[in-house]
Design a protein around this motif. Sequence first.
Motif, PDB file in Angstrom:
ATOM      1  N   HIS A   1       0.864  -1.196   0.000  1.00 25.16           N
ATOM      2  CA  HIS A   1       0.000   0.000   0.000  1.00 25.16           C
ATOM      3  C   HIS A   1       0.895   1.238   0.000  1.00 25.16           C
ATOM      4  O   HIS A   1       1.603   1.496   0.961  1.00 25.16           O
ATOM      5  CB  HIS A   1      -0.910  -0.006   1.235  1.00 25.16           C
ATOM      6  CG  HIS A   1      -1.858  -1.171   1.268  1.00 25.16           C
ATOM      7  ND1 HIS A   1      -2.899  -1.308   0.389  1.00 25.16           N
ATOM      8  CD2 HIS A   1      -1.883  -2.261   2.083  1.00 25.16           C
ATOM      9  CE1 HIS A   1      -3.565  -2.429   0.650  1.00 25.16           C
ATOM     10  NE2 HIS A   1      -2.963  -3.032   1.679  1.00 25.16           N
ATOM     11  N   MET A   2       0.838   1.968  -1.084  1.00 25.15           N
ATOM     12  CA  MET A   2       1.695   3.131  -1.244  1.00 25.15           C
ATOM     13  C   MET A   2       0.839   4.315  -1.690  1.00 25.15           C
ATOM     14  O   MET A   2      -0.240   4.152  -2.260  1.00 25.15           O
ATOM     15  CB  MET A   2       2.794   2.866  -2.284  1.00 25.15           C
ATOM     16  CG  MET A   2       3.617   1.623  -1.992  1.00 25.15           C
ATOM     17  SD  MET A   2       4.766   1.291  -3.321  1.00 25.15           S
ATOM     18  CE  MET A   2       5.854   2.677  -3.173  1.00 25.15           C
ATOM     19  N   THR A   3       1.365   5.490  -1.412  1.00 30.49           N
ATOM     20  CA  THR A   3       0.680   6.704  -1.875  1.00 30.49           C
ATOM     21  C   THR A   3       1.296   7.155  -3.184  1.00 30.49           C
ATOM     22  O   THR A   3       2.500   7.007  -3.413  1.00 30.49           O
ATOM     23  CB  THR A   3       0.809   7.821  -0.835  1.00 30.49           C
ATOM     24  OG1 THR A   3       2.189   8.133  -0.645  1.00 30.49           O
ATOM     25  CG2 THR A   3       0.185   7.404   0.484  1.00 30.49           C
ATOM     26  N   GLY A   4       0.457   7.730  -4.058  1.00 32.15           N
ATOM     27  CA  GLY A   4       0.972   8.223  -5.336  1.00 32.15           C
ATOM     28  C   GLY A   4      -0.057   8.083  -6.425  1.00 32.15           C
ATOM     29  O   GLY A   4      -1.171   7.612  -6.214  1.00 32.15           O
ATOM     30  N   VAL A   5       0.335   8.524  -7.631  1.00 31.91           N
ATOM     31  CA  VAL A   5      -0.549   8.498  -8.795  1.00 31.91           C
ATOM     32  C   VAL A   5       0.145   7.750  -9.914  1.00 31.91           C
ATOM     33  O   VAL A   5       1.312   8.022 -10.236  1.00 31.91           O
ATOM     34  CB  VAL A   5      -0.909   9.924  -9.255  1.00 31.91           C
ATOM     35  CG1 VAL A   5      -1.804   9.893 -10.476  1.00 31.91           C
ATOM     36  CG2 VAL A   5      -1.589  10.699  -8.123  1.00 31.91           C
ATOM     37  N   GLY A   6      -0.593   6.836 -10.550  1.00 28.83           N
ATOM     38  CA  GLY A   6      -0.051   6.115 -11.692  1.00 28.83           C
ATOM     39  C   GLY A   6       1.137   5.258 -11.297  1.00 28.83           C
ATOM     40  O   GLY A   6       1.131   4.534 -10.300  1.00 28.83           O
ATOM     41  N   ALA A   7       2.204   5.390 -12.127  1.00 30.12           N
ATOM     42  CA  ALA A   7       3.391   4.563 -11.898  1.00 30.12           C
ATOM     43  C   ALA A   7       4.295   5.113 -10.817  1.00 30.12           C
ATOM     44  O   ALA A   7       5.220   4.453 -10.396  1.00 30.12           O
ATOM     45  CB  ALA A   7       4.173   4.417 -13.201  1.00 30.12           C
ATOM     46  N   LYS A   8       4.024   6.319 -10.361  1.00 28.18           N
ATOM     47  CA  LYS A   8       4.869   6.925  -9.338  1.00 28.18           C
ATOM     48  C   LYS A   8       4.207   6.767  -7.981  1.00 28.18           C
ATOM     49  O   LYS A   8       3.035   7.083  -7.808  1.00 28.18           O
ATOM     50  CB  LYS A   8       5.091   8.413  -9.641  1.00 28.18           C
ATOM     51  CG  LYS A   8       5.889   8.651 -10.905  1.00 28.18           C
ATOM     52  CD  LYS A   8       6.113  10.123 -11.133  1.00 28.18           C
ATOM     53  CE  LYS A   8       6.922  10.372 -12.406  1.00 28.18           C
ATOM     54  NZ  LYS A   8       7.163  11.797 -12.649  1.00 28.18           N
ATOM     55  N   SER A   9       4.967   6.260  -6.988  1.00 26.01           N
ATOM     56  CA  SER A   9       4.437   6.051  -5.648  1.00 26.01           C
ATOM     57  C   SER A   9       5.529   6.325  -4.630  1.00 26.01           C
ATOM     58  O   SER A   9       6.721   6.374  -4.956  1.00 26.01           O
ATOM     59  CB  SER A   9       3.889   4.628  -5.492  1.00 26.01           C
ATOM     60  OG  SER A   9       4.864   3.682  -5.902  1.00 26.01           O
ATOM     61  N   VAL A  10       5.099   6.469  -3.358  1.00 30.46           N
ATOM     62  CA  VAL A  10       6.014   6.817  -2.275  1.00 30.46           C
ATOM     63  C   VAL A  10       5.771   5.869  -1.103  1.00 30.46           C
ATOM     64  O   VAL A  10       4.620   5.647  -0.709  1.00 30.46           O
ATOM     65  CB  VAL A  10       5.812   8.274  -1.828  1.00 30.46           C
ATOM     66  CG1 VAL A  10       6.777   8.607  -0.691  1.00 30.46           C
ATOM     67  CG2 VAL A  10       6.017   9.226  -2.992  1.00 30.46           C
ATOM     68  N   ALA A  11       6.864   5.329  -0.540  1.00 31.66           N
ATOM     69  CA  ALA A  11       6.796   4.481   0.653  1.00 31.66           C
ATOM     70  C   ALA A  11       7.609   5.145   1.754  1.00 31.66           C
ATOM     71  O   ALA A  11       8.745   5.568   1.529  1.00 31.66           O
ATOM     72  CB  ALA A  11       7.342   3.092   0.359  1.00 31.66           C
ATOM     73  N   LYS A  12       7.026   5.211   2.977  1.00 31.55           N
ATOM     74  CA  LYS A  12       7.695   5.831   4.109  1.00 31.55           C
ATOM     75  C   LYS A  12       7.719   4.865   5.285  1.00 31.55           C
ATOM     76  O   LYS A  12       6.836   4.010   5.437  1.00 31.55           O
ATOM     77  CB  LYS A  12       6.975   7.116   4.510  1.00 31.55           C
ATOM     78  CG  LYS A  12       6.975   8.181   3.435  1.00 31.55           C
ATOM     79  CD  LYS A  12       6.269   9.443   3.905  1.00 31.55           C
ATOM     80  CE  LYS A  12       6.292  10.522   2.834  1.00 31.55           C
ATOM     81  NZ  LYS A  12       5.607  11.764   3.287  1.00 31.55           N
ATOM     82  N   VAL A  13       8.760   4.999   6.164  1.00 27.84           N
ATOM     83  CA  VAL A  13       8.884   4.140   7.341  1.00 27.84           C
ATOM     84  C   VAL A  13       9.549   4.935   8.454  1.00 27.84           C
ATOM     85  O   VAL A  13      10.383   5.821   8.209  1.00 27.84           O
ATOM     86  CB  VAL A  13       9.700   2.868   7.018  1.00 27.84           C
ATOM     87  CG1 VAL A  13      11.163   3.196   6.757  1.00 27.84           C
ATOM     88  CG2 VAL A  13       9.573   1.843   8.135  1.00 27.84           C
TER      89      VAL A  13
END
Length: 592
Positions: A472-484
């Motif tokens: 589960h990541m945030t973003g649009v289309g092929a671009k996403s962001v993962a944080k920890v």
Amino acid sequence: MAVRDAASPLLLGLLCLLHTWGARAAVEVNMEDKVEVLLGDPAQITCMFKSDDFGGSGGMTIEWHYVKSSTDSRRIYSQDSLQSTVEKNTPYSDRIMVNTTAREVVLTIRDVQLKDDEVAFNCFVKIIGEGSGEGGTKLKVFKTPEDPTIQGVEQGISVSNKVTKIASCEVKNGHPKPKITWYRDKMPLHNIPDAVKLDHSVTTQSSGLYSVNSDLNMKVEKKDKDAVFYCEVTFLVPGAEKMLETKRINITVFYPPTTVNLWVESPKGKIKEGDTVEFLCASDGNSESQFFIIENNEGPSLKMENVTRENSGVFHCTVEDYGNSVKLSTNTTVLVNYLDEVVIKPTGSVSVDWKKEFSATCNALSSLSTTTTWFKNGKEVEKGHHLNIKAVTYDTAGTYVCVVTVPEIQTMQANASLQLTVQGPPEIIEKQLNEKETNERELELTCHVRSYPTPNIIWGTTNGKIISSSNHMTGVGAKSVAKVQVNITSNTTVFCNASNEFGKDSVTYVIRFRSYGVVIAVIIICILLLAILGSVLYFLYKKGKICNRSGKKDFTKEKSSKDKIVVEMKSDNTEEAILLGVNGEKQLPNDQ
């Protein structure tokens, strides 16, 4: 009888002598034939006289008379060697003044009036023993008329063979009588039988001033619709002739049509679907009895809103002048241009494997030539109907808009869009090795991933500990962001692994932990130890347990109200000592 005969020669000789003497001694009077003056101004009439023997001393009488006619004459002034008299109860009793010199008499009339003053004034001069003489001057009074006016007939004039009144011109309150001349296009008009008739009338006011009215009657022709008419008034002033002109006017001329035209008034240029088209129909006639019909609609104009290609065709206009039994028709052809919807193949949303080739086409039917341009994110990427990408990447993914325009009509264009999705292995944007230094106990790490389908993200450490695992990541289309969020207690290495069905990618974070708590504790202990040592030394000094070299005096000295603690310092090559006070001041040995 004999006596009468003898006396006759003597009497005749005496009469001849008297006649000769009288002719020699008669008074000569010279006056101007006329004097001209404006109404209301003063007038001066000069009477010049001369006599061969008159020396200007006494024996002279002068009279002034005004003469309206041969039977109407009256004295207004008289003068002799004893007195001068202005006659009472005349129009000049309070308006005249006479100046007399040796050879000249001047009559001045103030505020010259037209009704009474435009008469002859006679001067009579009599010299005792010399004889008499007389002369006369006609006084001419002038009045500049008011500005002339011109008025055209209010209704229009139909072209016909009849002479019709078209305008009137008037000038008021002038003297002598002003003269009116008519002009058409700067050419003077004169009476011409069955073509031009000028009717003049003159009105004399009670004041004696003249008002002149003139009517222009003409047989009107079609060319007179553009003609310019005006009046010129000429009038006399003292010593000259002047002229005034009226404003210029045009007349409305009615005449039957000979031709008719139909055209598109708006829009200018080519017509496209959706436009509002306005037709105008006009003839070269100007008649109250003419009317127009455009495609069964009465009136000289027709408006069609939101036209389509089905409205293309031939449009007709008819003009009919029932008063002149004239009927004319014409037509014009209208083409409504169109641009159909844009068709893109493939349509909708398309998925393409990473590094594979992709192509698409874009077309739209139009009645005119078109140009095609592809855009992505507002920037032009391709011209022409075809879009070709040799090897798609995540950078080439996105929305492509195909715009079809008609160069001949700037506002005529259509567009459609295509969504390109690139599916392939994850691609982490951050560099593969990242070093971070922190003294915080908790640190947030970010991993930016480009991938489709959405990858699974695993956060872990080099010792095998899994911090987080999620797709589960945030973003649009092929671009996403993962944080920890990572808890930090010592130096550690954290990695971000991204994987999907097409492959995987990873990035490593080397974290160096800097704890400043131990250092601070050591510094505090050292400060405390130094404080204790200082207290002990001060106590021993007060007890006298600490002394300086033998033979030296006690360093305490009453120099101030404050006690000072001093320390003796001595170098290896000099006997001079420097004492340092607790407050940091230098003291020489002789100050101890």
